[in-house]
Enzyme design. Structure first.
Site, PDB file in Angstrom:
ATOM      1  N   ASP A  79      44.338 -11.625  13.481  1.00  0.00           N
ATOM      2  CA  ASP A  79      44.940 -13.080  12.963  1.00  0.00           C
ATOM      3  C   ASP A  79      46.079 -12.289  12.847  1.00  0.00           C
ATOM      4  O   ASP A  79      47.435 -12.394  12.765  1.00  0.00           O
ATOM      5  CB  ASP A  79      44.777 -14.519  12.351  1.00  0.00           C
ATOM      6  CG  ASP A  79      44.460 -15.384  13.127  1.00  0.00           C
ATOM      7  OD1 ASP A  79      43.637 -14.942  14.505  1.00  0.00           O
ATOM      8  OD2 ASP A  79      43.352 -16.191  12.622  1.00  0.00           O
ATOM      9  N   TYR A  96      48.189 -11.122  16.233  1.00  0.00           N
ATOM     10  CA  TYR A  96      48.741 -12.300  16.712  1.00  0.00           C
ATOM     11  C   TYR A  96      50.003 -12.307  15.611  1.00  0.00           C
ATOM     12  O   TYR A  96      50.636 -12.971  15.614  1.00  0.00           O
ATOM     13  CB  TYR A  96      47.688 -13.521  16.530  1.00  0.00           C
ATOM     14  CG  TYR A  96      46.571 -13.332  17.547  1.00  0.00           C
ATOM     15  CD1 TYR A  96      47.689 -13.401  18.499  1.00  0.00           C
ATOM     16  CD2 TYR A  96      45.441 -13.328  17.282  1.00  0.00           C
ATOM     17  CE1 TYR A  96      46.298 -14.438  19.440  1.00  0.00           C
ATOM     18  CE2 TYR A  96      45.073 -13.519  18.054  1.00  0.00           C
ATOM     19  CZ  TYR A  96      44.900 -13.714  19.221  1.00  0.00           C
ATOM     20  OH  TYR A  96      43.641 -13.991  20.329  1.00  0.00           O
ATOM     21  N   TYR A 143      43.918 -22.891  15.111  1.00  0.00           N
ATOM     22  CA  TYR A 143      42.815 -22.689  13.509  1.00  0.00           C
ATOM     23  C   TYR A 143      44.408 -22.602  12.933  1.00  0.00           C
ATOM     24  O   TYR A 143      45.385 -21.918  13.525  1.00  0.00           O
ATOM     25  CB  TYR A 143      42.660 -21.246  13.502  1.00  0.00           C
ATOM     26  CG  TYR A 143      40.749 -21.734  12.821  1.00  0.00           C
ATOM     27  CD1 TYR A 143      41.036 -22.520  11.624  1.00  0.00           C
ATOM     28  CD2 TYR A 143      40.143 -21.495  14.153  1.00  0.00           C
ATOM     29  CE1 TYR A 143      38.922 -22.513  11.131  1.00  0.00           C
ATOM     30  CE2 TYR A 143      38.926 -21.131  13.153  1.00  0.00           C
ATOM     31  CZ  TYR A 143      38.390 -22.412  12.224  1.00  0.00           C
ATOM     32  OH  TYR A 143      36.905 -22.672  12.412  1.00  0.00           O
TER      33      TYR A 143
END
Ligand code: NI
Length: 636
Positions: free
Chosen positions: A299, A303, A383
């Site tokens: 993440d 990302y 999430y």
């Protein structure tokens, strides 16, 4: 409030919007940011530590930015450093995707995969086989592809795409996974590489929507008031609270960064941590299905969770007397984007700090603990993660990560059963981990630090343990980087003490700060697996490296589609001396998640983290000067 102050920035101030504009202008002028090029990352290139420590207010500051660029027409990628003051590109390193990995995912790539797949006949047929006639009613997101040595993906920028049905545009898609189907998309050519279809599976129909009531009516209001305001002061990114001082930073990749954390003691600020951040996180999934064996999301590196921060709202996200800071990130065009109220800071009562009623002299004293809370919350697809740094009156530093949001879903059947929980009828939530890599650049009373592993040492019954009751403590100095690749051991009460061998407390012993690990499972994937190679940092709880300004990320600079081996395994290969040197601690912690029915349709916050505690750093309890609270004064 803004983290970036006006004309005379401190070397560690995050880039201001006007500096990002200036970087963009320079990149355009040098022909690097063309119509077809994108800025995948842009952040402050921090000066080396020595320069920052030598800086005095008023000194000239050279502001630099680092950017990852991707040209969508040529697939050429660059890692560039721009000198903002000098108005020029200082360095440009070509990125070879086959060796170095890909630059992080771009926001526009989510729209791209939707465009590509919604126009693809084979995709439409696969959906039709599942009774889905309208491809527009299917939610799609570009998911990081990982690296599996597939020849057809060599050097290509790829995303994998899973589908979830949205019965209406207002519905949450996660309740309705379209299992047995995944698409691989070339993000530069804008074409479907492959559609893997293992056959239709039932799509769970029960709605996963929530938040619409009916609501319980039993709650009376809780108000938190500080009539005289909070006890901290803020000067740009410089925060002072009680005896603490620190600087806040923000990066579109790491999110909140804390700098130069120090504690006032004996009339001076004693440094403790030079820089603290969560520099990587990875979410590996454990279902070997041909549809989702590749699900491993970095993440941070893939990302860039810092750019995915929420704008926080008073009364919802944060309660009480709150100070907010805006964060500035950069979009794909190289333009600054302000995330308002990205960072929340406040002060909390935290129960009893210390207390004693003495039976001998009848004295009765209680003091209350407080903590300074600095936090931000991000949304990465399904999430949500909250990162909460706490500073306590007694010198304790804590990080708590909160995981919430919605578990990733598939169809639950006999095949999925060993690797997933059934969280609703026919709905599977595959087992997975959330593993975080904290980077703690320590400066305990100076840059020359060392790490001791401290744990219980129980001799066998006999001469050294005549009553079997002996408790001793073993202290082992970790002398080199390879020696310092370690795991937690809760049964041995193992901690790692970062000491300064040159600075002694009043008892003549080196001052130190101890890292207390939660000691939960590290990466469960087996050695040799793709994710083990790519997330090797997460296979151990502790690494210690010699400080190097270029060594910033546990899984390396470029994580997206990287074949593995970068970051900590590479940094520690030379096995440098770390005993009494300028060192960085890297700590892995996290959750191993067997989803519960109670985690559906939205998961109550689960937490993980670590604590840094002074050990021999202060000569005695540093909170003896904390006054009794007003209420207590009135009791006595
Ligand atoms: Ni989870």
């Amino acid at each position: 409030m803004h983290l970036s102050t006006g004309k005379h920035p401190h070397p560690l101030d995050p880039l201001a919007a006007r500096e990002i504009d200036e970087v963009r202008r320079i990149l355009v002028a040098e022909g690097l940011l063309t119509e077809t090029a994108r800025v995948a990352y842009l952040g402050l290139e921090e000066p080396p530590k020595g320069e920052v420590l030598a800086y005095r207010p008023g000194d000239p500051v050279t502001r630099r930015a680092r950017a990852f660029l991707l040209d969508l027409a040529t697939e050429a990628a660059l890692d560039v450093v721009v000198s903002i003051g000098a108005g020029r590109v200082e360095s440009r390193e070509p990125i070879d995707p086959a060796i170095d990995g890909q630059v992080p995912m771009l926001d526009e790539e989510h729209a791209l995969v939707r465009r590509v797949l919604r126009a693809d006949a084979a995709w439409a047929e696969a959906l039709a086989r599942r009774g889905i006639d309208d491809p527009q009613g299917v939610y799609l997101a570009a998911l990081s592809a990982g690296h599996f040595g597939l020849a057809e993906e060599e050097g290509r920028r790829v995303a994998r795409v899973l589908a979830h049905v949205m019965p209406t545009p207002e519905s949450l898609p996660w309740a309705h996974p379209v299992d047995g189907l995944v698409a691989y998309v070339d993000l530069v050519k804008g074409e479907v590489l492959e559609i893997v279809d293992t056959g239709p599976q039932p799509i769970p129909q029960e709605s996963g929507d929530y938040g619409h009531g009916p609501f319980r009516t039993t709650q009376k209001p809780i108000h938190i008031t500080q009539p005289d305001g909070p006890s901290f002061t803020v000067d740009g990114p410089l925060v002072r609270w009680e005896k603490w001082s620190l600087r806040l930073g923000y990066d579109m990749r790491e999110g909140l960064t804390l700098h130069r954390i120090g504690f006032e003691d004996g009339g001076r600020v004693r440094p403790i941590v030079y820089r603290a951040s969560v520099a990587e996180m990875v979410v590996p999934y454990g279902d070997p299905s041909p549809i989702r064996f590749w699900q491993n999301y970095f993440d941070t590196g893939e990302y860039q969770l810092g750019k995915l921060a929420n704008s926080l709202e008073l009364g919802c996200d944060c309660l009480g007397e709150i100070t907010y800071f805006d964060a500035v990130v950069t979009d794909g065009a190289g333009l600054p984007k302000v995330i308002t109220n990205a960072i929340c800071m406040h002060e909390e009562d935290y129960g009893v700090l210390w207390k004693h009623t003495d039976p001998a002299n009848g004295s009765r004293e209680t003091r209350r603990q407080r903590r300074l809370v600095i936090s931000f919350f991000v949304t990465v697809g399904n999430y949500d993660y909250g990162f909460y740094w706490y500073l306590y009156l007694d010198g304790t530093i804590e990080l708590e990560v909160k995981a919430t949001g919605i578990v990733f879903t598939g169809a639950y059947d006999e095949r999925a059963a060993p690797y997933a929980s059934e969280v609703a009828p026919g709905l599977a939530a595959p087992y997975h981990q959330h593993l975080f890599g904290a980077r703690l650049d320590m400066t305990v009373d100076g840059v020359a630090n060392a790490v001791d592993e401290v744990e219980v040492d129980i001799p066998p019954a006999g001469q050294d343990n005549p009553y079997g009751s002996v408790i001793r403590r073993a202290v082992t100095r970790l002398r080199t980087e390879r020696e310092a690749v370690r795991d937690a051991d809760l049964k041995a009460e193992r901690t790692w003490h970062v000491v300064n061998p040159d600075v002694r407390n009043r008892l003549g012993r080196p001052v130190g700060y101890a890292l207390h690990a939660e000691g939960r499972p590290t990466l469960l994937a087996t050695p040799g697996s793709s994710i083990h190679e790519r997330a090797e940092f997460a296979t151990r709880h502790l690494w210690v490296t010699r400080y190097h300004p270029a060594e910033r990320y546990p899984a390396g600079d470029l994580v997206n589609q990287h074949p593995g081996g970068a970051g900590l395994p590479a940094y520690t290969r030379a096995d440098r001396d770390i005993d009494g040197q300028d060192i960085v601690l890297w700590h892995t912690f996290g959750l191993t998640h067997f989803p519960r029915t109670e985690d559906w349709p939205i998961m109550p916050v689960d937490t993980c983290g670590f604590v840094l505690k002074p050990v021999g750093f202060f000569d005695r309890n540093p909170t003896l000067d904390v006054p009794p609270s007003a209420a207590e004064r009135s009791c006595h």
